[in-house]
Design a protein around this motif. Structure first.
Motif, PDB file in Angstrom:
ATOM      1  N   VAL A   1       0.855  -1.189   0.000  1.00 47.82           N
ATOM      2  CA  VAL A   1       0.000   0.000   0.000  1.00 47.82           C
ATOM      3  C   VAL A   1       0.889   1.236   0.000  1.00 47.82           C
ATOM      4  N   SER A   2       0.570   2.213  -0.860  1.00 46.81           N
ATOM      5  CA  SER A   2       1.326   3.462  -0.895  1.00 46.81           C
ATOM      6  C   SER A   2       0.480   4.669  -0.471  1.00 46.81           C
ATOM      7  N   THR A   3      -0.841   4.563  -0.613  1.00 49.37           N
ATOM      8  CA  THR A   3      -1.727   5.672  -0.257  1.00 49.37           C
ATOM      9  C   THR A   3      -2.885   5.161   0.599  1.00 49.37           C
ATOM     10  N   VAL A   4      -3.556   6.108   1.245  1.00 53.08           N
ATOM     11  CA  VAL A   4      -4.711   5.764   2.082  1.00 53.08           C
ATOM     12  C   VAL A   4      -5.829   5.175   1.225  1.00 53.08           C
ATOM     13  N   LYS A   5      -5.972   5.676   0.010  1.00 47.68           N
ATOM     14  CA  LYS A   5      -7.044   5.230  -0.883  1.00 47.68           C
ATOM     15  C   LYS A   5      -6.903   3.750  -1.251  1.00 47.68           C
ATOM     16  N   GLU A   6      -5.659   3.260  -1.330  1.00 46.68           N
ATOM     17  CA  GLU A   6      -5.425   1.865  -1.706  1.00 46.68           C
ATOM     18  C   GLU A   6      -5.913   0.884  -0.636  1.00 46.68           C
ATOM     19  N   LEU A   7      -6.136   1.353   0.588  1.00 41.20           N
ATOM     20  CA  LEU A   7      -6.656   0.484   1.651  1.00 41.20           C
ATOM     21  C   LEU A   7      -8.084   0.039   1.377  1.00 41.20           C
ATOM     22  N   ASP A   8      -8.841   0.851   0.614  1.00 44.11           N
ATOM     23  CA  ASP A   8     -10.246   0.519   0.328  1.00 44.11           C
ATOM     24  C   ASP A   8     -10.377  -0.796  -0.435  1.00 44.11           C
TER      25      ASP A   8
ATOM     26  N   ARG B   1       2.411   7.481   6.534  1.00 44.93           N
ATOM     27  CA  ARG B   1       2.311   6.186   7.220  1.00 44.93           C
ATOM     28  C   ARG B   1       1.321   6.260   8.370  1.00 44.93           C
ATOM     29  N   LYS B   2       1.409   7.352   9.125  1.00 48.61           N
ATOM     30  CA  LYS B   2       0.520   7.534  10.273  1.00 48.61           C
ATOM     31  C   LYS B   2      -0.945   7.551   9.817  1.00 48.61           C
ATOM     32  N   GLU B   3      -1.225   8.257   8.722  1.00 52.20           N
ATOM     33  CA  GLU B   3      -2.589   8.323   8.179  1.00 52.20           C
ATOM     34  C   GLU B   3      -3.063   6.939   7.718  1.00 52.20           C
ATOM     35  N   ILE B   4      -2.163   6.187   7.069  1.00 53.56           N
ATOM     36  CA  ILE B   4      -2.515   4.844   6.583  1.00 53.56           C
ATOM     37  C   ILE B   4      -2.828   3.925   7.748  1.00 53.56           C
ATOM     38  N   VAL B   5      -2.016   3.974   8.810  1.00 54.50           N
ATOM     39  CA  VAL B   5      -2.228   3.110   9.979  1.00 54.50           C
ATOM     40  C   VAL B   5      -3.555   3.436  10.662  1.00 54.50           C
ATOM     41  N   GLU B   6      -3.873   4.739  10.774  1.00 50.19           N
ATOM     42  CA  GLU B   6      -5.141   5.151  11.401  1.00 50.19           C
ATOM     43  C   GLU B   6      -6.339   4.672  10.582  1.00 50.19           C
ATOM     44  N   ARG B   7      -6.258   4.833   9.260  1.00 52.47           N
ATOM     45  CA  ARG B   7      -7.367   4.411   8.387  1.00 52.47           C
ATOM     46  C   ARG B   7      -7.524   2.888   8.398  1.00 52.47           C
TER      47      ARG B   7
END
Length: 153
Positions: free
Chosen positions: A97-104, A126-132
């Protein structure tokens, strides 16, 4: 019906809760046919010959001709079972994963895939990705990387 504090045979708590970490789907036991690395021929004799595998191609090569007592050659028979190939010991497959959007993408697959944050992602992202990922109940394999300890003031 399960009692209130019941556990599965592997020790995980049963029941659905959004705050719990995702439990991987049941899978076949992972069996590795060969766990040590294949080393390049004569890499133990010369410093200039590195250990990374190269196929011996010499016309008189003893190893290519598979003489007794020499190291094993790589061949298709050492491959892993198709059902457990690339499966991590925890029971998840990696998804970079490189962006928050890719978590969807992992929203409905959170019991099969675990997110791994790419190496070139900054500490802030990274912090934003972990929170999401915590909101979506997705396991993050390297969630603690590049994070500094917060000072209490």
């Amino acid at each position: 019906k399960e009692p209130k504090g019941a556990c599965s045979p592997r020790g995980e708590r049963l029941g659905r809760s959004s705050s719990m970490a995702p439990v991987p789907l049941p899978h076949k036991k992972i069996v590795k046919k060969k766990t040590n690395k294949f080393k390049r021929h004569q890499s133990d004799e010369f410093v200039k010959v590195k250990e990374s595998w190269r196929k011996p191609r010499g016309i008189d090569s003893r190893q290519r001709r598979r003489f007794k007592g020499l190291t094993l050659l790589v061949n298709v028979g050492y491959g892993s079972d198709k059902k457990t190939r690339h499966l991590l010991p925890g029971g998840f497959y990696k998804f970079t994963v490189s962006t928050v959007k890719e978590l969807d993408v992992l929203l409905m697959q959170n019991r099969r895939y675990a997110a791994e944050i790419a190496h070139n992602v900054s500490a802030r992202k990274r912090k934003e990705i972990v929170e999401r990922a915590a909101q979506l109940n997705i396991k993050v394999l390297n969630g603690g990387a590049k994070l500094k300890a917060e000072e209490n003031e």
